[in-house]
Motif scaffolding. Sequence first.
Motif, mmCIF file in Angstrom:
data_model
loop_
_atom_site.group_PDB
_atom_site.id
_atom_site.type_symbol
_atom_site.label_atom_id
_atom_site.label_comp_id
_atom_site.label_asym_id
_atom_site.label_seq_id
_atom_site.Cartn_x
_atom_site.Cartn_y
_atom_site.Cartn_z
ATOM 1 N N ARG A 212 0.826 -1.211 0.000
ATOM 2 C CA ARG A 212 0.000 0.000 0.000
ATOM 3 C C ARG A 212 0.859 1.260 0.000
ATOM 4 O O ARG A 212 0.545 2.234 -0.679
ATOM 5 N N LEU A 213 1.954 1.211 0.762
ATOM 6 C CA LEU A 213 2.831 2.379 0.818
ATOM 7 C C LEU A 213 3.456 2.651 -0.540
ATOM 8 O O LEU A 213 3.667 3.808 -0.916
ATOM 9 N N ASP A 216 0.581 4.355 -2.399
ATOM 10 C CA ASP A 216 0.037 5.593 -1.834
ATOM 11 C C ASP A 216 0.741 5.888 -0.513
ATOM 12 O O ASP A 216 0.582 5.141 0.454
ATOM 13 N N SER A 218 0.035 8.107 1.431
ATOM 14 C CA SER A 218 -0.956 8.573 2.405
ATOM 15 C C SER A 218 -1.884 7.452 2.851
ATOM 16 O O SER A 218 -2.962 7.712 3.384
ATOM 17 N N ALA A 219 -1.479 6.208 2.626
ATOM 18 C CA ALA A 219 -2.314 5.073 3.014
ATOM 19 C C ALA A 219 -2.449 5.005 4.530
ATOM 20 O O ALA A 219 -1.694 5.637 5.280
ATOM 21 N N GLN A 220 -3.442 4.226 4.976
ATOM 22 C CA GLN A 220 -3.677 4.085 6.402
ATOM 23 C C GLN A 220 -2.456 3.447 7.081
ATOM 24 O O GLN A 220 -1.846 2.531 6.541
ATOM 25 N N GLN A 241 6.785 5.599 7.226
ATOM 26 C CA GLN A 241 5.764 6.086 6.307
ATOM 27 C C GLN A 241 5.523 7.579 6.503
ATOM 28 O O GLN A 241 5.375 8.324 5.517
ATOM 29 N N ARG A 245 6.096 10.381 3.657
ATOM 30 C CA ARG A 245 5.015 11.292 3.267
ATOM 31 C C ARG A 245 5.434 12.745 3.466
ATOM 32 O O ARG A 245 5.161 13.606 2.618
ATOM 33 N N ASP A 310 -5.647 14.347 -3.603
ATOM 34 C CA ASP A 310 -5.982 13.045 -2.996
ATOM 35 C C ASP A 310 -7.313 12.574 -3.582
ATOM 36 O O ASP A 310 -8.366 12.663 -2.952
ATOM 37 N N SER A 313 -10.264 6.437 -4.654
ATOM 38 C CA SER A 313 -10.417 5.315 -5.576
ATOM 39 C C SER A 313 -11.867 4.882 -5.626
ATOM 40 O O SER A 313 -12.565 4.887 -4.608
#
Length: 463
Positions: A212-213, A216, A218-220, A241, A245, A310, A313
């Motif tokens: 995910r990183l 994105d 800005s992922a959780q 992360q 970011r 941002d 999706s």
Amino acid sequence: MKLLPDSIRTRTILVLLIGLTVSHLASMVVYSTDREQALATANEQRQADRLAVLAQVIDTTTESLRPEVAEAISGQTLHIVWDRKGAVPDSHQEDERRAVIAASLRPHFGVLDDSRLHVFVISPPGPAASPLSSTLHLLHHAPIDQRLQVSLELKDGSWIHFHLSVAETAGTWSRQALVSTLVMLLGTLVIAVWATRWITAPLASFAHAAERLGMDVSAQPLAEDGPQEVRAAARAFNQMQRRIRSFVEDRLQMLAAVSHDLRTPITRLRLRTEQLPIETEQQDKMLRDLDEMEQMVSSSMAFAKDEATDEPSQPFDLAALIGSICDDLTDAGLDADFDWSGRLVYRGRPLAMKRLFSNLIENAVRYGQCARVRAVSLPGRIKVVVEDQGPGIPEDQLEAVFKPFYRLESSRNKRTGGLGLGLSNVRTIARAHGGDVRLANRPEGGLSAVVSLPSNSEERQES
């Protein structure tokens, strides 16, 4: 090493199965050996006591009745022969068994020396045992056709001969032992599967978080729970992360700020150049350079704005999106065609995807005379191929064209070579969706751009 399983979970299960199985079998052998020794000792003592009682009975029986008594008390596993002369075969004595039997006979017949008591094993004649049969006997303790002969001189000088079968203990690899081993293996397998899944779950979470990183920044963040080591690793990952970011945001803000600040001096230079008293060739060149600089600044600001946006999706029809791009170019008199029928639903950022395919298809039409677009649905992947009939790109520059502000043309004319940000945006968008873009020269001429995207759970293809 290629024969070993590839995953940590499978390797852990294999190690547990092999280790516990070897430990179980070794403990069974030790336990069985100790049990067999105890049973053998008890059995020998019981046989010795039995022989002592029978010898005492025959010794106290009158001489004329001894043969009948010996025949009467003989059985399948014990045969008794009374002999007045006492012919004893010459054979190697069993010292350990003789000591046990002599101890049992001592209360009735006193101390017995080697001339009055003989104990030895009689094996039937036959072919010699092979190494394989001997090994099988040691492993399985298979019964061997042997008989123990005990010859005792009675008080009156006659002899009595006891012929009894040698008792064999139960084998180590009995049916119960095999069932026990299978139950242990099954129980170990069930526990190992559950335990390895529980242990390796944080590793899978780290892998998904890293994926995910990569798409994105800005992922959780990763959940900071589980054992102490997992929590520490999760905190370190989340901190990494946040730093990435922050680094990306700082660079985008710096790019936007520099581009914004450059607009003012460019505008002043344009005004001063236009206010020159005489129009000359140098003035025209300066104005063209200022136009190109302004275009570069605008493109840089647009690039920073797109990266900072941002966009959420959502599922959308990728085939309809690509088809609309080709239709718009066709309406403008350009040669663009999309070879796909039906829907191709994909989850992603629609506006970003539109910029990606618009850039590729427009480049194919502008520099390659036409754009032939086709989609390929593969297990777990979606590939969109954009081909043209242009001159292609030198092999040593197929990767360099993805760099920001890199142009193949040296004229720096925005109307012919662009500013060099298009392909950089294309690859950035593709990788943000977990995919990638590759360029290759076609053997028949022209360039091929392949966009590879991962499929997702909401993807449906109809063709």
